[in-house]
Design a protein around this motif. Sequence first.
Motif, mmCIF file in Angstrom:
data_model
loop_
_atom_site.group_PDB
_atom_site.id
_atom_site.type_symbol
_atom_site.label_atom_id
_atom_site.label_comp_id
_atom_site.label_asym_id
_atom_site.label_seq_id
_atom_site.Cartn_x
_atom_site.Cartn_y
_atom_site.Cartn_z
ATOM 1 N N PRO A 92 0.807 -1.236 0.000
ATOM 2 C CA PRO A 92 0.000 0.000 0.000
ATOM 3 C C PRO A 92 0.830 1.271 0.000
ATOM 4 C CG PRO A 92 0.026 -0.961 2.186
ATOM 5 C CD PRO A 92 0.727 -1.944 1.285
ATOM 6 N N ILE A 93 1.634 1.438 -1.031
ATOM 7 C CA ILE A 93 2.460 2.629 -1.210
ATOM 8 C C ILE A 93 2.241 3.143 -2.623
ATOM 9 C CG2 ILE A 93 4.826 3.528 -1.316
ATOM 10 C CD1 ILE A 93 5.645 1.296 0.610
ATOM 11 N N LEU A 94 1.963 4.414 -2.770
ATOM 12 C CA LEU A 94 1.873 5.002 -4.107
ATOM 13 C C LEU A 94 3.268 5.127 -4.696
ATOM 14 C CD1 LEU A 94 -0.733 7.845 -3.408
ATOM 15 C CD2 LEU A 94 -1.107 5.768 -4.764
ATOM 16 N N PRO A 95 3.450 4.846 -5.984
ATOM 17 C CA PRO A 95 2.432 4.646 -7.029
ATOM 18 C C PRO A 95 2.088 3.179 -7.285
ATOM 19 C CG PRO A 95 4.558 4.877 -8.067
ATOM 20 C CD PRO A 95 4.802 4.968 -6.584
ATOM 21 N N LEU A 96 2.393 2.278 -6.355
ATOM 22 C CA LEU A 96 2.065 0.864 -6.557
ATOM 23 C C LEU A 96 0.545 0.677 -6.534
ATOM 24 C CD1 LEU A 96 4.743 -0.887 -4.299
ATOM 25 C CD2 LEU A 96 4.830 -0.459 -6.766
ATOM 26 N N ASP A 97 0.103 -0.455 -7.077
ATOM 27 C CA ASP A 97 -1.334 -0.725 -7.166
ATOM 28 C C ASP A 97 -1.994 -0.734 -5.794
ATOM 29 O OD1 ASP A 97 -1.102 -0.986 -9.937
ATOM 30 O OD2 ASP A 97 -0.619 -3.123 -9.786
ATOM 31 N N GLY A 98 -1.298 -1.268 -4.809
ATOM 32 C CA GLY A 98 -1.845 -1.302 -3.454
ATOM 33 C C GLY A 98 -2.117 0.089 -2.920
ATOM 34 N N GLY A 99 -1.262 1.041 -3.290
ATOM 35 C CA GLY A 99 -1.481 2.422 -2.886
ATOM 36 C C GLY A 99 -2.713 3.010 -3.530
ATOM 37 N N ARG A 100 -2.933 2.708 -4.823
ATOM 38 C CA ARG A 100 -4.133 3.193 -5.524
ATOM 39 C C ARG A 100 -5.401 2.611 -4.886
ATOM 40 N NH1 ARG A 100 -2.021 7.323 -8.086
ATOM 41 N NH2 ARG A 100 -0.397 6.764 -9.591
ATOM 42 N N ILE A 101 -5.334 1.337 -4.529
ATOM 43 C CA ILE A 101 -6.503 0.694 -3.917
ATOM 44 C C ILE A 101 -6.804 1.328 -2.572
ATOM 45 C CG2 ILE A 101 -7.383 -1.477 -2.970
ATOM 46 C CD1 ILE A 101 -5.687 -2.918 -5.132
ATOM 47 N N LEU A 102 -5.758 1.496 -1.756
ATOM 48 C CA LEU A 102 -5.950 2.124 -0.441
ATOM 49 C C LEU A 102 -6.505 3.531 -0.579
ATOM 50 C CD1 LEU A 102 -5.603 2.247 2.629
ATOM 51 C CD2 LEU A 102 -3.202 2.897 2.260
ATOM 52 N N GLN A 103 -5.983 4.297 -1.509
ATOM 53 C CA GLN A 103 -6.418 5.672 -1.709
ATOM 54 C C GLN A 103 -7.908 5.749 -2.033
ATOM 55 O OE1 GLN A 103 -4.411 7.672 -4.913
ATOM 56 N NE2 GLN A 103 -5.061 9.711 -4.266
ATOM 57 N N SER A 104 -8.405 4.790 -2.807
ATOM 58 C CA SER A 104 -9.814 4.793 -3.201
ATOM 59 C C SER A 104 -10.748 4.589 -2.018
ATOM 60 C CB SER A 104 -10.067 3.707 -4.253
ATOM 61 O OG SER A 104 -9.402 4.002 -5.460
ATOM 62 N N PHE A 105 -10.259 3.918 -0.979
ATOM 63 C CA PHE A 105 -11.118 3.596 0.157
ATOM 64 C C PHE A 105 -10.945 4.565 1.329
ATOM 65 C CE2 PHE A 105 -11.200 -0.323 -2.228
ATOM 66 C CZ PHE A 105 -12.508 -0.763 -2.070
ATOM 67 N N LEU A 106 -10.033 5.521 1.175
ATOM 68 C CA LEU A 106 -9.842 6.507 2.236
ATOM 69 C C LEU A 106 -10.864 7.626 2.108
ATOM 70 C CD1 LEU A 106 -5.939 6.894 2.250
ATOM 71 C CD2 LEU A 106 -7.353 5.783 4.001
ATOM 72 N N PRO A 107 -11.220 8.284 3.222
ATOM 73 C CA PRO A 107 -12.048 9.492 3.141
ATOM 74 C C PRO A 107 -11.350 10.537 2.279
ATOM 75 C CG PRO A 107 -11.878 8.714 5.408
ATOM 76 C CD PRO A 107 -10.906 7.904 4.605
ATOM 77 N N ALA B 194 -7.466 10.799 1.578
ATOM 78 C CA ALA B 194 -7.026 10.360 0.250
ATOM 79 C C ALA B 194 -6.161 11.428 -0.407
ATOM 80 C CB ALA B 194 -8.229 10.040 -0.624
ATOM 81 N N TYR B 195 -6.550 12.691 -0.227
ATOM 82 C CA TYR B 195 -5.763 13.791 -0.806
ATOM 83 C C TYR B 195 -4.380 13.861 -0.164
ATOM 84 C CZ TYR B 195 -4.096 18.469 -1.828
ATOM 85 O OH TYR B 195 -3.323 19.532 -2.213
ATOM 86 N N LYS B 196 -4.328 13.763 1.160
ATOM 87 C CA LYS B 196 -3.032 13.798 1.856
ATOM 88 C C LYS B 196 -2.171 12.601 1.459
ATOM 89 C CE LYS B 196 -4.751 16.357 5.868
ATOM 90 N NZ LYS B 196 -5.005 16.318 7.336
ATOM 91 N N PHE B 197 -2.816 11.453 1.322
ATOM 92 C CA PHE B 197 -2.073 10.245 0.934
ATOM 93 C C PHE B 197 -1.532 10.389 -0.475
ATOM 94 C CE2 PHE B 197 -2.131 5.752 -0.671
ATOM 95 C CZ PHE B 197 -1.070 5.305 0.113
ATOM 96 N N SER B 198 -2.282 11.031 -1.363
ATOM 97 C CA SER B 198 -1.831 11.206 -2.751
ATOM 98 C C SER B 198 -0.540 12.005 -2.832
ATOM 99 C CB SER B 198 -2.920 11.893 -3.590
ATOM 100 O OG SER B 198 -3.072 13.257 -3.204
ATOM 101 N N GLN B 199 -0.305 12.874 -1.843
ATOM 102 C CA GLN B 199 0.895 13.697 -1.836
ATOM 103 C C GLN B 199 2.156 12.900 -1.527
ATOM 104 O OE1 GLN B 199 -0.664 16.677 0.998
ATOM 105 N NE2 GLN B 199 -0.631 18.172 -0.667
ATOM 106 N N THR B 200 1.983 11.665 -1.045
ATOM 107 C CA THR B 200 3.150 10.821 -0.743
ATOM 108 C C THR B 200 3.698 10.137 -1.991
ATOM 109 O OG1 THR B 200 1.865 8.791 -0.292
ATOM 110 C CG2 THR B 200 2.179 10.352 1.543
ATOM 111 N N GLU B 201 2.956 10.245 -3.118
ATOM 112 C CA GLU B 201 3.380 9.524 -4.325
ATOM 113 C C GLU B 201 4.755 9.975 -4.804
ATOM 114 O OE1 GLU B 201 1.735 8.300 -8.781
ATOM 115 O OE2 GLU B 201 0.437 9.331 -7.350
ATOM 116 N N GLN B 202 5.078 11.251 -4.630
ATOM 117 C CA GLN B 202 6.369 11.750 -5.102
ATOM 118 C C GLN B 202 7.535 11.127 -4.341
ATOM 119 O OE1 GLN B 202 6.933 15.969 -4.095
ATOM 120 N NE2 GLN B 202 5.168 15.819 -2.712
#
Length: 211
Positions: free
Chosen positions: A153-168, A172-180
């Motif tokens: 569950p780390i972006l940009p891996l698939d697990g990260g995308r899945i986790l992001q979809s299920f977050l509030p 989800a926005y804060k988590f998206s910032q970890t992708e870099q």
Amino acid sequence: MEFDINSFLRELSIAAVPFLMAITVHEASHGYAAYMLGDDTAKRAGRLTLNPLKHLDPLGLLVLFLTRLFGWAKPVPVNFTNLNNKKYGPAIVAGAGPTANFITAILSSGLYNIIINLNVSQSLHSTLIVPLALMALFSIQINIALGIFNLIPILPLDGGRILQSFLPLNAAYKFSQTEQYGFVIIIILLLTNVIDRVVFPIINVLVNLLT
């Protein structure tokens, strides 16, 4: 220890086909899932195909040459804003890749068990059966490894995308910032043997179940 180039090339030739198949079904499945959900970006880029040359990444192939186990392909382009299901569409697209790998691993397991139980002559066994069995075995290993690794569950891996979809939404926005920082985090996990201790045991259990 003396390096045996012939042995290396023989092992590489056995590993190459299953590896190319694994990365191809993984990436093509992302594209097909996105297309079914309304995004034709991958189709317009010519990536809705099982032609491995369309998905091959030279650096990922080089890593395969060096490790004989891990590598990667060019990510299939997906425009998540085009998906019909904005909330869970990204999770479906992301999950399609690992799912395809797990299905391929199960099919390879069936093929492996058929091959090793064939009753053939000794000469045919050594020249044909053994290489085919090794290819099927490697297909099981690489597809399980690729599927499990991508579910971290780390972006940009698939697990990260899945986790992001299920977050509030805010989370989800804060988590998206970890992708870099995603690849840096992955490298740190590799260097600190966290992946060895957590991910590899899961891979080994699943491979043993299928063989």
